[in-house]
Design an enzyme around this catalytic site. Structure first.
Site, PDB file in Angstrom:
ATOM      1  N   CYS A  45       1.284  -0.986   0.177  1.00  0.00           N
ATOM      2  CA  CYS A  45      -0.089   0.218  -0.111  1.00  0.00           C
ATOM      3  C   CYS A  45       0.608   0.996  -0.254  1.00  0.00           C
ATOM      4  CB  CYS A  45      -0.974   0.103   1.437  1.00  0.00           C
ATOM      5  SG  CYS A  45      -2.044  -1.353   1.312  1.00  0.00           S
TER       6      CYS A  45
HETATM    7  C1  BEZ Z   1      -0.160  -4.079   1.775  1.00  0.00           C
HETATM    8  O1  BEZ Z   1       0.039  -3.752   1.278  1.00  0.00           O
HETATM    9  O2  BEZ Z   1       2.046  -4.692   1.783  1.00  0.00           O
HETATM   10  C2  BEZ Z   1      -0.466  -6.153   2.148  1.00  0.00           C
HETATM   11  C3  BEZ Z   1      -1.712  -5.495   2.833  1.00  0.00           C
HETATM   12  C4  BEZ Z   1      -2.172  -5.841   3.444  1.00  0.00           C
HETATM   13  C5  BEZ Z   1      -1.925  -7.605   2.816  1.00  0.00           C
HETATM   14  C6  BEZ Z   1      -1.003  -7.990   2.681  1.00  0.00           C
HETATM   15  C7  BEZ Z   1      -0.250  -6.835   2.072  1.00  0.00           C
END
Ligand code: BEZ
Length: 211
Positions: A45
């Site tokens: 994210c």
């Molecule tokens: C991420 O943004 O890295 C992420 C968020 C939730 C689950 C897996 C990855």
């Protein structure tokens, strides 16, 4: 509620990092992208929100506003924005909805319990000036989205809206477009002064009309 192409994008009022927003009012007469991400302070994210900040001028060129969303609070979003700006060499310059009670996430069916319990998945909605949903996308949490693809889709949608052309597979800006089937071949020369090629009676190509 499942949101389908052509539906009116559900309206909502929500707290964001840039104050309270009423979605339809905020969209005004332009285009919009609403995208959700699972959680603040997560790695994928972080890269996504940075990428969107760095592409903001491209969305603006297309008269398209950007609104992000996750289920964390405004205070969390603001703290995290500092990290995004630092690590992704950007300035987050668009609002992020705080949706801790999952009101908007539920309205847009952004929670897929078999994928991510209680968190939003990576949903995208492109909304046209008529407030209708033009695209929906759902990505898994582990895959960061390709935001250049969203710009490509917006270009295609705007060409269809303004010039009655569609875009072929893997089309890129500057390449030939497809004359929509609703136009009779006899009417093409008047509508497409750059010319056209009839590959088949149902497959008529023309140079990108807005260049
Ligand atoms: C991420 O943004 O890295 C992420 C968020 C939730 C689950 C897996 C990855």
């Amino acid at each position: 509620m499942t949101i389908r192409l052509g539906d009116t994008a559900p309206d909502f009022t929500a707290e964001t990092t840039e104050g309270t927003i009423n979605f339809h009012e905020w969209l005004g007469d332009g285009w919009g992208v609403l995208f959700s991400h699972p959680k603040d302070y997560t790695p994928v994210c972080t890269t996504e929100l940075g990428r969107v900040a760095n592409l903001r001028a491209e969305f603006e060129k297309r008269n398209c506003k950007i609104l992000a969303l996750s289920v964390d609070s405004v205070a969390d979003h603001k703290g995290w924005i500092n990290d995004i700006n630092e690590t992704q060499h950007c300035t987050v310059n668009y609002p992020i909805v705080a949706d801790p009670d999952k009101k908007v996430a539920t309205l847009y069916d952004m929670i897929h319990p078999n994928a991510l319990d209680n968190l939003t998945v990576r949903s995208v909605f492109i909304i046209g000036p008529d407030k209708k949903v033009k695209l929906t996308l759902t990505y898994p949490a582990s895959t960061g989205r390709n935001f250049n693809e969203l710009l490509r889709v917006i270009d295609s949608l705007q060409l269809t809206a303004n010039y009655q052309v569609a875009t072929p597979a893997d089309w890129k800006h500057g390449e030939d477009c497809v004359v929509v089937p609703a136009i009779q071949t006899a009417d093409i020369p008047a509508k497409f002064p750059k010319g056209f090629t009839e590959v088949k009676p149902y497959l008529r190509m023309t140079p990108q009309p807005d260049l």
